[in-house]
Design a protein around this motif. Structure first.
Motif, short mmCIF file in Angstrom:
data_model
loop_
_atom_site.label_atom_id
_atom_site.label_comp_id
_atom_site.label_asym_id
_atom_site.label_seq_id
_atom_site.Cartn_x
_atom_site.Cartn_y
_atom_site.Cartn_z
N SER A 287 48.10 -68.74 -18.94
CA SER A 287 48.38 -67.43 -19.52
C SER A 287 49.04 -67.56 -20.90
O SER A 287 49.90 -68.42 -21.09
CB SER A 287 49.32 -66.65 -18.59
OG SER A 287 50.11 -65.77 -19.34
N PRO A 288 48.63 -66.74 -21.84
CA PRO A 288 49.26 -66.77 -23.16
C PRO A 288 50.78 -66.61 -23.08
O PRO A 288 51.51 -67.19 -23.89
CB PRO A 288 48.63 -65.57 -23.88
CG PRO A 288 47.29 -65.41 -23.24
CD PRO A 288 47.48 -65.80 -21.81
N LYS B 77 44.72 -79.03 -26.71
CA LYS B 77 44.74 -79.21 -25.26
C LYS B 77 43.89 -78.15 -24.57
O LYS B 77 43.65 -77.09 -25.12
CB LYS B 77 46.19 -79.12 -24.76
CG LYS B 77 47.03 -80.28 -25.24
CD LYS B 77 48.46 -80.11 -24.77
CE LYS B 77 49.33 -81.21 -25.36
NZ LYS B 77 50.73 -80.82 -25.39
N ASN B 78 43.47 -78.48 -23.38
CA ASN B 78 42.67 -77.51 -22.65
C ASN B 78 43.59 -76.54 -21.90
O ASN B 78 44.18 -76.86 -20.88
CB ASN B 78 41.74 -78.25 -21.68
CG ASN B 78 40.84 -77.27 -20.96
OD1 ASN B 78 40.86 -76.07 -21.25
ND2 ASN B 78 40.05 -77.75 -20.02
N ASN B 79 43.70 -75.33 -22.47
CA ASN B 79 44.64 -74.36 -21.91
C ASN B 79 43.95 -73.12 -21.38
O ASN B 79 44.57 -72.09 -21.23
CB ASN B 79 45.63 -73.92 -22.99
CG ASN B 79 46.75 -74.93 -23.16
OD1 ASN B 79 47.30 -75.43 -22.19
ND2 ASN B 79 47.06 -75.23 -24.41
N LYS B 80 42.64 -73.24 -21.13
CA LYS B 80 41.91 -72.00 -20.92
C LYS B 80 42.35 -71.22 -19.67
O LYS B 80 42.16 -70.02 -19.61
CB LYS B 80 40.40 -72.22 -20.97
CG LYS B 80 39.72 -72.72 -19.72
CD LYS B 80 38.22 -72.84 -20.02
CE LYS B 80 37.44 -73.49 -18.91
NZ LYS B 80 37.75 -73.12 -17.55
N ASP B 81 43.00 -71.91 -18.74
CA ASP B 81 43.46 -71.18 -17.55
C ASP B 81 44.97 -70.91 -17.55
O ASP B 81 45.54 -70.52 -16.54
CB ASP B 81 43.08 -71.95 -16.28
CG ASP B 81 41.56 -71.87 -16.05
OD1 ASP B 81 40.99 -70.82 -16.40
OD2 ASP B 81 40.98 -72.86 -15.57
N GLU C 171 46.64 -76.46 -29.55
CA GLU C 171 45.22 -76.15 -29.74
C GLU C 171 44.29 -77.23 -29.20
O GLU C 171 43.20 -76.96 -28.73
CB GLU C 171 44.92 -75.96 -31.24
CG GLU C 171 44.91 -74.50 -31.67
CD GLU C 171 44.93 -74.37 -33.18
OE1 GLU C 171 44.56 -75.33 -33.88
OE2 GLU C 171 45.34 -73.29 -33.65
#
Ligand SMILES: Nc1nc2c(ncn2[C@@H]2O[C@H](COP(=O)(O)OP(=O)(O)OP(=O)(O)O)[C@@H](O)[C@H]2O)c(=O)[nH]1
Ligand SMILES: [Mg+2]
Length: 318
Positions: free
Chosen positions: A294-295, A288-292, A286
Motif C-alpha cells: 500500500s502507498p 524494488k517490487n512494491n506492487k502489492d 522505485e
C-alpha cells in the motif's frame, strides 16, 4: 572560498564581488547558502519597495524616474528586475537597461535582472536570497520590479515592505479580473500614462473600489496619477512612498512583515529539504517490487528512513 575577504569587499561597495555573490546565491550553490548563513547578521534593514503591474504599463520607465530621486537622497540604491522580458513589450534585459538610463548616471545605483524561474523554494525564495545579499552589501533602498501576471510574481511582492501597483488608463476593463490578485496587494496605486485620456476617470473608479474595500476612507491606499514619460507628479509619488514608510515604521508594520517573512522562509527551506530527501528515498524504492504494498505503508517506511540530522547536507548537495 575566503568568505571574510568577500565580506570585506562587499562592505567596500565592490560591485564585481556583489554580482559574483548574487550569482552564487541565485544558483543556490553550497557556497551561496554558506555565505548567507555566515553573514546573515551583517544585514542592514534595507527598505524594500515592490513595483508591480500588468505588462507594459511603464513600470521600468517609472522606476527610472524614482531612481533619479532616491539616488540623490540615499547612499545606496538597488534594483532587482524579475524577468524583465514580458511578451507585451518584447523588451529583453537590454531594452530595460536602455529605459533605465539613470542606472548609469548614478554610481550608487546597482541593478540586477533575475530570470523568472521557479527554483526549489519558488521565485520568491530565490529573490529573497538575492535581497539578503544586497542587505549584507548595505544598500538603503531596494526596488523589486515584477510583471504582475501570475501567482509566483505576486508572491514576490510579499518579500517587500511596501507595494506600488501600477496601472494605466486602459486597465479599467481588466480590473474586475485583477481584483483577486493585484488589487489586494497594493499599498499605493499609481495610474501611469496619465498623459492619456481617461486617466482621471480610472483613478476615481479605483478609489471607489478601494474605499469600499477598506471602508475607512483614511485607511484606503492612495491613488496617484503620474506620467513617467513626461515626469509628471513623480515627486508626489516619492513623497507618498516616504510618508507611508514612516507610518509603517511607527506602527510596527515593517517589523511584523519582516518577522512573517522570516517564519515563512524557514517553512519553505524546510519543505525543500524534506522533498529532496523524500525524493532520494523514493529513488531507492522505485527499483524494488512494491506492487502489492500500500502507498501508505511505503510512505511510512520512507518517513522512518529519513535521517533528519543530515537533511541539511542532502539539501546542499542538490
Ligand atoms: N504615453 C506614455 N507612455 C509611457 C509612459 N511610461 C512608459 N510609457 C511607454 O510604455 C512602454 C512600456 O514601458 P516599460 O517601462 O517598459 O513598461 P513595463 O511595465 O516595465 O513593461 P514590462 O516590464 O515589459 O511589463 C514604453 O514604450 C514606454 O515608453 C507614460 O507615462 N506615458
Ligand atoms: Mg519592465
Amino acid at each position: 572560498m575566503d568568505f571574510e575577504n568577500i565580506l570585506k569587499k562587499l562592505k567596500e561597495k565592490d560591485r564585481v564581488t556583489l554580482s559574483r555573490v548574487i550569482t552564487l546565491v541565485d544558483n543556490e550553490t553550497k557556497e551561496g547558502v554558506e555565505f548567507l548563513k555566515k553573514f546573515y547578521k551583517e544585514r542592514k534593514d534595507s527598505f524594500r519597495i515592490g513595483i508591480t503591474g500588468p505588462p507594459g504599463v511603464g513600470k521600468s520607465t517609472l522606476l527610472n524616474k524614482l531612481i533619479e530621486r532616491f539616488a540623490k537622497k540615499y547612499e545606496s540604491i538597488s534594483i532587482v528586475a524579475v524577468d524583465p522580458s514580458s511578451p507585451f513589450t518584447g523588451g529583453a534585459i537590454l531594452g530595460d537597461r536602455l529605459r533605465m538610463d539613470n542606472i548609469y548616471k548614478f554610481d550608487n545605483v546597482y541593478m540586477r535582472s533575475v530570470a523568472s524561474r521557479g527554483s526549489l523554494g519558488g521565485l520568491s525564495s530565490s529573490t529573497e536570497n538575492i535581497l539578503q545579499v544586497l542587505e549584507i552589501f548595505g544598500t538603503d533602498v531596494i526596488f523589486v520590479e515584477t510583471v504582475g501576471v501570475g501567482q509566483s510574481e505576486l508572491d514576490v511582492m510579499e518579500i517587500t515592505d511596501l507595494v506600488v501597483v501600477t496601472l494605466v488608463p486602459e486597465s479599467g476593463d481588466s480590473i474586475q479580473a485583477m481584483k483577486a490578485g493585484i488589487m489586494e496587494i497594493g499599498d499605493i496605486f499609481v495610474i501611469n500614462k496619465s498623459d492619456r485620456d481617461d486617466a482621471y476617470k480610472i483613478s476615481e473608479y479605483i478609489k471607489s473600489i478601494l474605499q469600499m474595500k477598506y471602508q475607512d476612507k483614511e485607511l484606503a491606499p492612495p491613488v496617484i496619477n503620474v506620467s513617467a514619460k513626461n515626469d509628471t507628479n513623480i515627486d508626489e509619488l516619492v513623497n507618498r512612498i516616504e510618508s507611508l514608510k514612516e507610518i509603517f515604521i511607527q506602527k510596527g508594520i515593517i517589523e511584523s512583515k519582516r518577522e512573517t517573512r522570516r517564519k515563512k522562509e524557514v517553512r519553505e527551506i524546510l519543505r525543500d529539504m524534506f522533498i529532496k530527501s523524500i525524493d532520494m528515498e523514493l529513488k531507492i524504492i522505485e527499483n524494488k517490487n512494491n506492487k502489492d504494498v500500500s502507498p501508505y505503508e511505503i510512505s511510512e517506511k520512507i518517513l522512518k528512513k529519513i535521517d533528519f540530522k543530515s537533511l541539511e547536507d542532502i539539501w546542499k548537495e542538490r
